[in-house]
Design a protein around this motif. Sequence first.
Motif, PDB file in Angstrom:
ATOM      1  N   GLU A  74       0.836  -1.206   0.000  1.00  0.00           N
ATOM      2  CA  GLU A  74       0.000   0.000   0.000  1.00  0.00           C
ATOM      3  C   GLU A  74       0.867   1.251   0.000  1.00  0.00           C
ATOM      4  OE1 GLU A  74      -1.276   3.243   2.632  1.00  0.00           O
ATOM      5  OE2 GLU A  74      -0.458   1.429   3.518  1.00  0.00           O
ATOM      6  N   THR A  75       1.939   1.234   0.756  1.00  0.00           N
ATOM      7  CA  THR A  75       2.837   2.384   0.805  1.00  0.00           C
ATOM      8  C   THR A  75       3.533   2.592  -0.538  1.00  0.00           C
ATOM      9  OG1 THR A  75       3.191   2.021   3.150  1.00  0.00           O
ATOM     10  CG2 THR A  75       4.821   3.362   2.008  1.00  0.00           C
ATOM     11  N   ALA A  76       3.947   1.526  -1.178  1.00  0.00           N
ATOM     12  CA  ALA A  76       4.613   1.648  -2.480  1.00  0.00           C
ATOM     13  C   ALA A  76       3.670   2.250  -3.520  1.00  0.00           C
ATOM     14  CB  ALA A  76       5.111   0.285  -2.941  1.00  0.00           C
ATOM     15  N   VAL A  77       2.431   1.795  -3.534  1.00  0.00           N
ATOM     16  CA  VAL A  77       1.455   2.339  -4.480  1.00  0.00           C
ATOM     17  C   VAL A  77       1.151   3.798  -4.151  1.00  0.00           C
ATOM     18  CG1 VAL A  77      -0.949   2.144  -5.248  1.00  0.00           C
ATOM     19  CG2 VAL A  77       0.446   0.099  -5.039  1.00  0.00           C
ATOM     20  N   ALA A  78       0.991   4.109  -2.874  1.00  0.00           N
ATOM     21  CA  ALA A  78       0.679   5.480  -2.476  1.00  0.00           C
ATOM     22  C   ALA A  78       1.823   6.432  -2.823  1.00  0.00           C
ATOM     23  CB  ALA A  78       0.374   5.536  -0.979  1.00  0.00           C
ATOM     24  N   ILE A  79       3.051   6.009  -2.612  1.00  0.00           N
ATOM     25  CA  ILE A  79       4.191   6.876  -2.949  1.00  0.00           C
ATOM     26  C   ILE A  79       4.287   7.081  -4.464  1.00  0.00           C
ATOM     27  CG2 ILE A  79       6.716   6.989  -2.946  1.00  0.00           C
ATOM     28  CD1 ILE A  79       6.623   5.936  -0.099  1.00  0.00           C
ATOM     29  N   ALA A  80       3.975   6.051  -5.245  1.00  0.00           N
ATOM     30  CA  ALA A  80       3.957   6.217  -6.701  1.00  0.00           C
ATOM     31  C   ALA A  80       2.892   7.226  -7.121  1.00  0.00           C
ATOM     32  CB  ALA A  80       3.714   4.876  -7.380  1.00  0.00           C
TER      33      ALA A  80
END
Length: 102
Positions: A74-80
């Motif tokens: 979730e964090t990786a997608v949100a940062i993208a």
Amino acid sequence: MVPMEYYLILSTFMMFVGIYGFFTRKNILAILISVELILNSVDINFAVFNRFLFPDKLEGHFFALFAIGVSAAETAVAIAIIINIYRNIRNIQIKNINEMKG
């Protein structure tokens, strides 16, 4: 041995700090950090309840590890998404997100 109540107080404090940060912050990254605090408080609860209710089993720890993996994704997608927002409008404040509509 540390009593269960201490862990639950810590987890509750983390949960309320995360909720407060989620509703009061204007920066998307600060909101993401607040969501991570909420998820980490849930992970603490998984591990604590497993340790005190079923000390010979590992289900709570597996749930906590699964939740950590989901929160990392979730964090990786949100940062993208945040990087794309910054590239388009050069700002990551919540009030400026409406500029992307259109």
